[in-house]
Design a protein around this motif. Structure first.
Motif, PDB file in Angstrom:
ATOM      1  N   THR A   1      49.424  39.706  30.226  1.00  0.00           N
ATOM      2  CA  THR A   1      50.753  39.101  30.402  1.00  0.00           C
ATOM      3  C   THR A   1      50.703  37.691  30.978  1.00  0.00           C
ATOM      4  O   THR A   1      51.680  36.943  30.852  1.00  0.00           O
ATOM      5  CB  THR A   1      51.605  39.952  31.361  1.00  0.00           C
ATOM      6  N   GLY A   2      49.594  37.350  31.637  1.00  0.00           N
ATOM      7  CA  GLY A   2      49.509  36.055  32.282  1.00  0.00           C
ATOM      8  C   GLY A   2      50.280  35.950  33.581  1.00  0.00           C
ATOM      9  O   GLY A   2      50.386  34.866  34.166  1.00  0.00           O
ATOM     10  N   LEU A   3      50.836  37.066  34.080  1.00  0.00           N
ATOM     11  CA  LEU A   3      51.619  37.029  35.316  1.00  0.00           C
ATOM     12  C   LEU A   3      50.724  36.686  36.509  1.00  0.00           C
ATOM     13  O   LEU A   3      49.600  37.170  36.610  1.00  0.00           O
ATOM     14  CB  LEU A   3      52.296  38.378  35.559  1.00  0.00           C
ATOM     15  N   PRO A   4      51.214  35.873  37.434  1.00  0.00           N
ATOM     16  CA  PRO A   4      50.414  35.531  38.620  1.00  0.00           C
ATOM     17  C   PRO A   4      50.339  36.696  39.596  1.00  0.00           C
ATOM     18  O   PRO A   4      51.279  37.487  39.714  1.00  0.00           O
ATOM     19  CB  PRO A   4      51.189  34.357  39.228  1.00  0.00           C
ATOM     20  N   ILE A   5      49.222  36.797  40.292  1.00  0.00           N
ATOM     21  CA  ILE A   5      48.985  37.883  41.255  1.00  0.00           C
ATOM     22  C   ILE A   5      48.914  37.308  42.669  1.00  0.00           C
ATOM     23  O   ILE A   5      48.257  36.288  42.912  1.00  0.00           O
ATOM     24  CB  ILE A   5      47.654  38.607  40.964  1.00  0.00           C
ATOM     25  N   LEU A   6      49.560  38.002  43.599  1.00  0.00           N
ATOM     26  CA  LEU A   6      49.370  37.779  45.021  1.00  0.00           C
ATOM     27  C   LEU A   6      48.778  39.069  45.578  1.00  0.00           C
ATOM     28  O   LEU A   6      49.369  40.138  45.408  1.00  0.00           O
ATOM     29  CB  LEU A   6      50.697  37.447  45.719  1.00  0.00           C
ATOM     30  N   ALA A   7      47.613  38.980  46.217  1.00  0.00           N
ATOM     31  CA  ALA A   7      46.889  40.181  46.627  1.00  0.00           C
ATOM     32  C   ALA A   7      46.905  40.357  48.138  1.00  0.00           C
ATOM     33  O   ALA A   7      46.678  39.406  48.884  1.00  0.00           O
ATOM     34  CB  ALA A   7      45.437  40.114  46.143  1.00  0.00           C
ATOM     35  N   VAL A   8      47.152  41.611  48.561  1.00  0.00           N
ATOM     36  CA  VAL A   8      47.077  41.978  49.975  1.00  0.00           C
ATOM     37  C   VAL A   8      46.077  43.135  50.066  1.00  0.00           C
ATOM     38  O   VAL A   8      46.437  44.298  49.872  1.00  0.00           O
ATOM     39  CB  VAL A   8      48.447  42.415  50.533  1.00  0.00           C
ATOM     40  N   PRO A   9      44.811  42.852  50.348  1.00  0.00           N
ATOM     41  CA  PRO A   9      43.797  43.902  50.356  1.00  0.00           C
ATOM     42  C   PRO A   9      43.906  44.808  51.586  1.00  0.00           C
ATOM     43  O   PRO A   9      44.272  44.355  52.676  1.00  0.00           O
ATOM     44  CB  PRO A   9      42.475  43.121  50.394  1.00  0.00           C
ATOM     45  N   THR A  10      43.558  46.068  51.394  1.00  0.00           N
ATOM     46  CA  THR A  10      43.501  47.022  52.510  1.00  0.00           C
ATOM     47  C   THR A  10      42.125  47.673  52.631  1.00  0.00           C
ATOM     48  O   THR A  10      41.944  48.627  53.379  1.00  0.00           O
ATOM     49  CB  THR A  10      44.570  48.113  52.360  1.00  0.00           C
ATOM     50  N   THR A  11      41.167  47.179  51.844  1.00  0.00           N
ATOM     51  CA  THR A  11      39.770  47.603  51.960  1.00  0.00           C
ATOM     52  C   THR A  11      38.903  46.355  51.880  1.00  0.00           C
ATOM     53  O   THR A  11      39.419  45.237  51.785  1.00  0.00           O
ATOM     54  CB  THR A  11      39.346  48.589  50.850  1.00  0.00           C
ATOM     55  N   TYR A  12      37.588  46.553  51.862  1.00  0.00           N
ATOM     56  CA  TYR A  12      36.657  45.432  51.817  1.00  0.00           C
ATOM     57  C   TYR A  12      36.073  45.258  50.411  1.00  0.00           C
ATOM     58  O   TYR A  12      34.968  44.748  50.247  1.00  0.00           O
ATOM     59  CB  TYR A  12      35.537  45.649  52.840  1.00  0.00           C
ATOM     60  N   ALA A  13      36.840  45.657  49.393  1.00  0.00           N
ATOM     61  CA  ALA A  13      36.328  45.684  48.021  1.00  0.00           C
ATOM     62  C   ALA A  13      35.962  44.303  47.495  1.00  0.00           C
ATOM     63  O   ALA A  13      34.984  44.141  46.768  1.00  0.00           O
ATOM     64  CB  ALA A  13      37.351  46.338  47.097  1.00  0.00           C
ATOM     65  N   GLY A  14      36.755  43.283  47.809  1.00  0.00           N
ATOM     66  CA  GLY A  14      36.447  41.923  47.381  1.00  0.00           C
ATOM     67  C   GLY A  14      36.943  41.541  46.006  1.00  0.00           C
ATOM     68  O   GLY A  14      36.865  40.370  45.618  1.00  0.00           O
ATOM     69  N   SER A  15      37.489  42.474  45.244  1.00  0.00           N
ATOM     70  CA  SER A  15      37.948  42.178  43.890  1.00  0.00           C
ATOM     71  C   SER A  15      38.983  41.058  43.862  1.00  0.00           C
ATOM     72  O   SER A  15      39.071  40.293  42.901  1.00  0.00           O
ATOM     73  CB  SER A  15      38.533  43.450  43.259  1.00  0.00           C
TER      74      SER A  15
END
Length: 351
Positions: free
Chosen positions: A106-120
């Motif tokens: 879709t090309g939609l922008p992402i804002l990420a709030v991590p709750t683990t140490y995954a790093g993705s």
């Protein structure tokens, strides 16, 4: 010295207790007015608190490990049906991965709030699973525009999951020392990340509600992911992607188990990288430093404890052989790979 290094364009906000405020400011800066929030059922309440003041058009809680294609397709359909103009993901690697799957098409922008140490959240790597096979790729559309890191959100992450997730971050560091595109900048970032994780993870174990350990670990996990995004997937991640997709194994625990075996396999053929890793651990050897840390945090030790069947080893070997990255420090033969996976399955000493 000659190399090419690319920095991914992304804003990072790191502060304890500031997630809701920082996220609201990032949504405003983006100009978004119809936000789709992606969070697993387990993170529903947390996501509700963090995103309470946002213009949310849809709350999406259909999340699954390794991002199965049907789950991704349902999320993509929901984003379209609710006319979302931005994605907010609150959670671990599976949640971030689902947001990436939506952004990919879709090309939609992402804002990420991590709750683990995954790093993705700090990489432009996506992954999808279909028919017991995990496919990964690189696309700048899936890189979150901004990351909101709030170490206080990690306090409720159970210690055993914190350990596995932190060791997953450590695996990013190790692969970044000899990944297919590894350069001196990646190695410097990875070494600092190892140092931070070596300090933080034992503190998380001894004081799970303390912020100091959580902050060091999250800082290290971010640096590890940045290094990994540049260096690319090495042998360790190729093995874990095969195992995760083929046997639906838990992501972080799989990385935690496999890491010492890959380090023991590659380190003798990469003396400069081995020395860097050892120094970051404050140890005489890289494997010795990792072994000491694993003992301190009671790390997962055997793939059989996490659902991998013994009879699956030959099929996994065959699949990994076809995915070994060019330039791995040591030649990967069927016999060597079989020995590595059997030791990881049994929980034997790395050799």
């Amino acid at each position: 010295m000659q190399f090419e290094h690319t920095n991914l364009p992304q804003r990072v906000r790191f502060a304890s207790g500031e997630a809701a405020t920082a996220l609201a400011e990032e949504v405003t800066a983006l100009g978004a007015s119809r936000v789709m929030v992606i969070a697993s059922a387990a993170e529903r309440e947390l996501a509700g608190r963090i995103a309470a003041g946002l213009p949310v058009t849809h709350w999406h809680h259909d999340v699954a490990m390794h991002v199965p294609l049907p789950v991704a397709e349902r999320a993509r359909a929901a984003a379209s049906a609710h006319e979302a103009d931005a994605l907010v993901c609150v959670g671990g690697g599976s949640t971030t991965g689902l947001a990436k799957a939506v952004a990919l098409t879709t090309g939609l922008p992402i804002l990420a709030v991590p709750t683990t140490y995954a790093g993705s959240e700090a990489t432009n790597v996506w992954g999808l699973t279909q028919n017991d096979h995990k496919t990964t790729g690189v696309d700048d559309r899936v890189l979150p525009r901004a990351i909101v890191y709030d170490p206080s959100l990690m306090i409720t992450l159970p210690v055993d999951l914190s350990v596995a997730s932190g060791l997953n971050a450590l695996a990013h560091c190790v692969d970044s020392m000899w990944g297919p595109r590894a350069d001196p900048v990646d190695r410097a970032l990875a070494a600092e990340a190892i140092r931070a994780l070596r300090i933080g993870l034992p503190q998380v174990v001894t004081d799970p509600t303390g912020l100091t350990g959580r902050e060091h670990t999250l800082y290290g996990a971010y640096l590890a992911a940045v290094a990994f995004a540049s260096a690319g997937s090495g042998l360790h991640h190729k093995i874990c992607h095969v195992l995760g997709g083929m046997f639906d194994l838990p992501h972080a625990q799989t990385h935690a188990v496999v890491l010492p075996h890959v380090l023991a396999f590659n380190a003798p053929a990469a003396p400069e990288a081995e020395q860097r890793i050892a120094e970051a651990f404050g140890s005489d050897t890289a494997l010795g430093g990792l072994t000491r840390l694993r003992a301190e945090v009671n790390a997962p030790a055997a793939l059989r404890d996490h659902g991998m069947p013994e009879e699956g080893i030959p099929a996994a070997v065959e699949a990994v052989r076809g995915a070994v990255p060019a330039g791995n420090p040591r030649p990967v033969t069927t016999d060597r790979l079989t020995a590595l996976l059997r030791a990881a399955w049994e929980g034997a000493e790395p050799r």
